[in-house]
Design an enzyme around this catalytic site. Structure first.
Site, PDB file in Angstrom:
ATOM      1  N   SER A  90      69.902   2.223 -39.370  1.00 37.80           N
ATOM      2  CA  SER A  90      70.146   0.779 -39.469  1.00 37.80           C
ATOM      3  C   SER A  90      71.488   0.463 -40.100  1.00 37.80           C
ATOM      4  CB  SER A  90      69.007   0.092 -40.215  1.00 37.80           C
ATOM      5  OG  SER A  90      68.711   0.831 -41.344  1.00 37.80           O
ATOM      6  N   THR A 108      75.557  -2.984 -42.356  1.00 43.13           N
ATOM      7  CA  THR A 108      74.271  -2.847 -41.668  1.00 43.13           C
ATOM      8  C   THR A 108      74.431  -3.012 -40.160  1.00 43.13           C
ATOM      9  OG1 THR A 108      71.999  -3.679 -41.665  1.00 43.13           O
ATOM     10  CG2 THR A 108      73.719  -5.323 -41.772  1.00 43.13           C
ATOM     11  N   THR A 144      68.455  -6.682 -49.429  1.00 40.87           N
ATOM     12  CA  THR A 144      68.046  -5.924 -48.263  1.00 40.87           C
ATOM     13  C   THR A 144      66.754  -6.567 -47.782  1.00 40.87           C
ATOM     14  OG1 THR A 144      67.482  -3.713 -47.436  1.00 40.87           O
ATOM     15  CG2 THR A 144      66.840  -4.218 -49.683  1.00 40.87           C
TER      16      THR A 144
HETATM   17  C1  SD4 Z   1      69.479  -8.130 -41.860  1.00 41.71           C
HETATM   18  N1  SD4 Z   1      69.249  -7.803 -44.207  1.00 41.71           N
HETATM   19  O1  SD4 Z   1      70.255  -8.033 -40.934  1.00 41.71           O
HETATM   20  C2  SD4 Z   1      69.597  -7.146 -42.991  1.00 41.71           C
HETATM   21  C3  SD4 Z   1      68.763  -5.968 -42.678  1.00 41.71           C
HETATM   22  C4  SD4 Z   1      68.505  -5.128 -43.867  1.00 41.71           C
HETATM   23  O2  SD4 Z   1      67.916  -3.311 -44.929  1.00 41.71           O
HETATM   24  O3  SD4 Z   1      68.599  -5.485 -44.984  1.00 41.71           O
HETATM   25  N2  SD4 Z   1      68.159  -3.956 -43.779  1.00 41.71           N
HETATM   26  O4  SD4 Z   1      68.592  -8.976 -41.904  1.00 41.71           O
END
Ligand code: SD4
Length: 339
Positions: free
Chosen positions: A91, A211, A244
């Protein structure tokens, strides 16, 4: 992926970690002891904290760079490039899960102690969005570039365009397409962003976030991670926070900015993270997203006190300091993953 899930399950059953700053009142998994901020305490520096297991190798690199006299921004960039380049980290960056159209689209931001920041969102074909975000900070009058514009800027800065969809991610996407339901798996598909917060040798605070965002998202969707105030925020006089989890929930509540503001009012990092997670829970408990909602925050203050707190179990973060080296800590949480 199943290893990770087993790990998370075990972590959920095991003792729930608390940060080094906690003293010993009655600890339970759901009600952490809260340490008050000690204003005159000697600051811990340098200090590097970052989200999830891939925070360990990222911390390692950042620490090395700081010790070699690199600036905090360079050190953060170097650390975050490790998970970005790692196809096993599904990810972040190269090998990240694609959106529902099979495209890997990346979000990143970086911020320094002067509150200068740079971000890219919906960037495709560039392996190191954190480096492009740093260039936005350094070489443009703007904070964020997005999509095609971000790509053109990256190319003009000498970045190379490449295919980021690995055969493994393509295979997972094709499997997902068979049902194409959007129901993220807690702690797995949506929750492996790396966010990093740093206090350097001078006691200055900076941070970064990178990310591939939520797996199977709509094409064009941007999460919290590149948004200053949502996925990352810092004020060098106070502290820093990063998020996160389900970006939509973090954006709705301006999560990281709020954590920093609570620390400004005197809350410890743990108290501040906990209050914002509670707020997110209260605002979402009757919401359609609640079924798969996970959010977690890491935070540190000017003294180097730090914490991680999440809505559901399974969130952990990596800490590197002089006294104890590089290690993982399970974040305290509000509810078990199964609830
Ligand atoms: C999102 N917050 O794109 C991010 C994904 C994430 O750990 O935190 N992954 O929503």
């Amino acid at each position: 992926m199943s290893d990770r899930r087993n790990f998370i399950k075990k972590a959920a059953l095991g003792t729930i970690g608390v940060t080094a700053v906690l003293s010993c009142n009655n600890l339970t998994s759901k009600e952490p002891t809260v340490a008050a901020t000690v204003p005159n305490r000697k600051a811990v520096k340098p200090l590097v904290i970052s989200t999830w297991n891939h925070g360990l190798p990222a911390n390692e690199e950042t620490w090395k760079q700081l010790k070699n006299g690199k600036s905090a921004l360079d050190a953060i960039e170097a650390g975050m490039k490790i998970p970005e380049a790692d196809p096993e980290v599904r990810s972040v960056g190269y090998g990240g899960f694609p959106d529902r159209d099979g495209k890997v689209t990346l979000d990143a931001c970086i911020m320094d102690h002067n509150s200068d920041c740079g971000a890219v969102s919906f960037l495709q074909g560039i392996k190191h969005p954190i480096s492009v975000a740093k260039k936005v900070l350094q070489n443009t009058p703007h904070v964020m570039l997005s999509g095609e514009g971000a790509l053109q800027f990256a190319l003009s800065e000498g970045f190379k365009e490449e295919n980021l969809l690995t055969p493994e991610s393509e295979k997972d996407w094709k499997e997902w397409m068979e049902e194409s339901k959007y129901k993220p798996v807690i702690n797995i598909e949506n929750h492996d962003t790396i966010s990093m917060l740093v206090i350097d040798e001078d006691g200055n605070i900076s941070g970064g976030c990178t990310t591939s965002g939520a797996a199977w998202k709509m094409h064009g969707r941007v999460g919290d991670s590149p948004i200053i105030g949502a996925g990352l925020f810092l004020d060098n006089e106070v502290g820093a926070a990063a998020a996160t989890g389900l970006g939509e929930a973090v954006i709705r509540t301006a999560g990281s900015a709020m954590v920093v503001e609570l620390m400004r009012q005197g809350k410890s990092p743990l108290e501040a993270c906990k209050e914002i997670v509670e707020r997110i829970y209260n605002k979402h408990k009757n919401h359609k997203d609640m079924e798969y909602l996970q959010v977690g925050f890491i935070a540190l203050n000017k003294n180097g006190e730090h914490a991680g707190y999440s809505l559901r179990s399974g969130f952990n973060y990596a800490i590197y300091d002089e006294a104890n080296g590089n290690r993982m800590e399970d974040a305290t949480f509000k509810m078990a993953e199964e609830e």
